[in-house]
Write a protein that holds these residues in place. Sequence first.
Motif, PDB file in Angstrom:
ATOM      1  N   UNK A   6      16.352   1.647 -16.461  1.00 54.15           N
ATOM      2  CA  UNK A   6      15.496   2.214 -15.430  1.00 54.15           C
ATOM      3  C   UNK A   6      15.716   1.468 -14.116  1.00 54.15           C
ATOM      4  N   UNK A   7      15.672   2.177 -12.995  1.00 54.52           N
ATOM      5  CA  UNK A   7      15.820   1.500 -11.696  1.00 54.52           C
ATOM      6  C   UNK A   7      14.698   0.486 -11.492  1.00 54.52           C
ATOM      7  N   UNK A   8      15.063  -0.652 -10.931  1.00 54.37           N
ATOM      8  CA  UNK A   8      14.083  -1.681 -10.587  1.00 54.37           C
ATOM      9  C   UNK A   8      13.619  -1.445  -9.148  1.00 54.37           C
ATOM     10  N   UNK A   9      12.375  -1.000  -8.988  1.00 55.40           N
ATOM     11  CA  UNK A   9      11.813  -0.745  -7.662  1.00 55.40           C
ATOM     12  C   UNK A   9      10.890  -1.884  -7.270  1.00 55.40           C
ATOM     13  N   UNK A  10      11.171  -2.535  -6.143  1.00 60.32           N
ATOM     14  CA  UNK A  10      10.267  -3.547  -5.615  1.00 60.32           C
ATOM     15  C   UNK A  10       9.099  -2.860  -4.931  1.00 60.32           C
ATOM     16  N   UNK A  11       7.895  -3.305  -5.233  1.00 58.22           N
ATOM     17  CA  UNK A  11       6.678  -2.775  -4.607  1.00 58.22           C
ATOM     18  C   UNK A  11       6.015  -3.888  -3.813  1.00 58.22           C
ATOM     19  N   UNK A  12       5.711  -3.638  -2.544  1.00 57.22           N
ATOM     20  CA  UNK A  12       4.937  -4.609  -1.767  1.00 57.22           C
ATOM     21  C   UNK A  12       3.535  -4.064  -1.557  1.00 57.22           C
ATOM     22  N   UNK A  13       2.545  -4.956  -1.635  1.00 57.05           N
ATOM     23  CA  UNK A  13       1.138  -4.542  -1.580  1.00 57.05           C
ATOM     24  C   UNK A  13       0.596  -4.444  -0.172  1.00 57.05           C
ATOM     25  N   UNK A  14       1.372  -4.904   0.828  1.00 50.26           N
ATOM     26  CA  UNK A  14       0.894  -4.814   2.210  1.00 50.26           C
ATOM     27  C   UNK A  14      -0.270  -5.745   2.482  1.00 50.26           C
ATOM     28  N   UNK A  15      -1.241  -5.256   3.232  1.00 51.14           N
ATOM     29  CA  UNK A  15      -2.416  -6.047   3.583  1.00 51.14           C
ATOM     30  C   UNK A  15      -3.258  -6.338   2.340  1.00 51.14           C
ATOM     31  N   UNK A  16      -3.465  -7.616   1.996  1.00 53.01           N
ATOM     32  CA  UNK A  16      -4.223  -7.936   0.778  1.00 53.01           C
ATOM     33  C   UNK A  16      -5.656  -7.408   0.792  1.00 53.01           C
ATOM     34  N   UNK A  17      -6.255  -7.301   1.985  1.00 50.42           N
ATOM     35  CA  UNK A  17      -7.634  -6.836   2.078  1.00 50.42           C
ATOM     36  C   UNK A  17      -7.746  -5.324   2.209  1.00 50.42           C
ATOM     37  N   UNK A  18      -6.603  -4.626   2.194  1.00 47.83           N
ATOM     38  CA  UNK A  18      -6.598  -3.177   2.294  1.00 47.83           C
ATOM     39  C   UNK A  18      -6.513  -2.514   0.927  1.00 47.83           C
ATOM     40  N   UNK A  19      -6.133  -1.250   0.927  1.00 52.77           N
ATOM     41  CA  UNK A  19      -6.088  -0.493  -0.323  1.00 52.77           C
ATOM     42  C   UNK A  19      -4.769  -0.658  -1.072  1.00 52.77           C
ATOM     43  N   UNK A  20      -3.787  -1.338  -0.448  1.00 52.74           N
ATOM     44  CA  UNK A  20      -2.473  -1.452  -1.062  1.00 52.74           C
ATOM     45  C   UNK A  20      -2.469  -1.990  -2.483  1.00 52.74           C
ATOM     46  N   UNK A  21      -3.151  -3.114  -2.764  1.00 54.59           N
ATOM     47  CA  UNK A  21      -3.150  -3.631  -4.137  1.00 54.59           C
ATOM     48  C   UNK A  21      -3.695  -2.626  -5.148  1.00 54.59           C
ATOM     49  N   UNK A  22      -4.732  -1.874  -4.766  1.00 54.60           N
ATOM     50  CA  UNK A  22      -5.294  -0.871  -5.673  1.00 54.60           C
ATOM     51  C   UNK A  22      -4.310   0.269  -5.903  1.00 54.60           C
ATOM     52  N   UNK A  23      -3.552   0.648  -4.850  1.00 56.02           N
ATOM     53  CA  UNK A  23      -2.560   1.706  -4.997  1.00 56.02           C
ATOM     54  C   UNK A  23      -1.458   1.278  -5.955  1.00 56.02           C
ATOM     55  N   UNK A  24      -1.034   0.019  -5.873  1.00 54.68           N
ATOM     56  CA  UNK A  24       0.006  -0.469  -6.783  1.00 54.68           C
ATOM     57  C   UNK A  24      -0.458  -0.407  -8.232  1.00 54.68           C
ATOM     58  N   UNK A  25      -1.714  -0.771  -8.465  1.00 56.67           N
ATOM     59  CA  UNK A  25      -2.267  -0.728  -9.813  1.00 56.67           C
ATOM     60  C   UNK A  25      -2.259   0.705 -10.348  1.00 56.67           C
ATOM     61  N   UNK A  26      -2.651   1.646  -9.502  1.00 60.68           N
ATOM     62  CA  UNK A  26      -2.691   3.044  -9.946  1.00 60.68           C
ATOM     63  C   UNK A  26      -1.274   3.599 -10.145  1.00 60.68           C
ATOM     64  N   UNK A  27      -0.330   3.177  -9.315  1.00 58.47           N
ATOM     65  CA  UNK A  27       1.049   3.603  -9.513  1.00 58.47           C
ATOM     66  C   UNK A  27       1.578   3.083 -10.849  1.00 58.47           C
ATOM     67  N   UNK A  28       1.243   1.823 -11.176  1.00 59.17           N
ATOM     68  CA  UNK A  28       1.705   1.249 -12.444  1.00 59.17           C
ATOM     69  C   UNK A  28       1.158   2.004 -13.649  1.00 59.17           C
TER      70      UNK A  28
END
Length: 335
Positions: A6-28
């Motif tokens: 499977x392709x290895x995709x790097x994901x960055x969470x962006x602003x820690x206080x924003x919605x990025x970390x939650x989006x990464x969790x939902x993508x996973x």
Amino acid sequence: MNGRALPRLALTAGEPAGIGPELLVRLAASSLAANFVAVTDKGLLERAAARCGTTIQLLDDDGSDSQHRAPGSLRVRHVPLAVAEQPGQPDPRNAQHVLATLAEAADGCMQDRYAAVVTAPLQKSSINDAGIAFSGHTEFFAMRSHAEVVMMLASPELRVALATTHLPLSAVPAAIQADSLERTLRIVHDELRDKFGLTQPRIAVLGLNPHAGENGHMGREEIDTIIPVLEQLRQQGMSLLGPLPADTAFVPAQRQHYDAVLAMYHDQALPVLKSEAFDRTVNLTLGLPFIRTSVDHGTALDLAGSGKADPSSLMAAARMALDLVARRHLSAAQR
């Protein structure tokens, strides 16, 4: 990477206080066929999963390939926060953390440790408040890879590239120069061929002024700069329309004649794209030596910590990254 991994995709969470970390969790939690590697703080993801009420398995990334990924599992390349996040309240002390995640993702792509990078939104103001001049992901990746790039946003129905990006409106006319416009059009043309498989891309170029200058009565940028560049590139075989008035370029009768639009500035065309396909639009950077896609929205500080952020745009960005990786591999195999 072998053909079955499977392709290895790097994901960055962006602003820690924003919605990025939650989006990464939902993508996973999705079943997308990729080995996701979150380049961020492991504890940040654990706290985001708790806020979302999502069970997630976080694994330290060892750089290995895999043919399978269980939904809910996420590899992590740990980049520590300076201070714990407070949802909705960006802290400039974490600016270096954000930049370190971008650097690791870009360098990893250029070293073939990742097949592509998918970025969640960051807070530019917080980085600048830390005393670091920063204008955005696009410019950062361009500098990191020593590449000349073009920002494009794409939905299933429309692709829009930008001649200028994050500039004050007052600075746009002076930034529309013949040499930079020519380079931009060459990049868009080449990337439409390489990334999207269009043998002879058709590009609609918008004018800078209302009514595309109306023969010089509403501005001379079209006559003095844009038209000469278009004529020169047409003689070299490019299929270019315009300069077109921006107020009619997006009507259905026009869209059938082009594959992408080049707008002169950020807000000239992006409102059209986002108004009709906000949750399906992907930001991608053309001209980089690696694949980079992103969401088309900001950090949504008002939603951060609620667990209610919509992951649709990040899902679309990940899918596009996978499509582009697959097309790149197919093209390489056919050479």
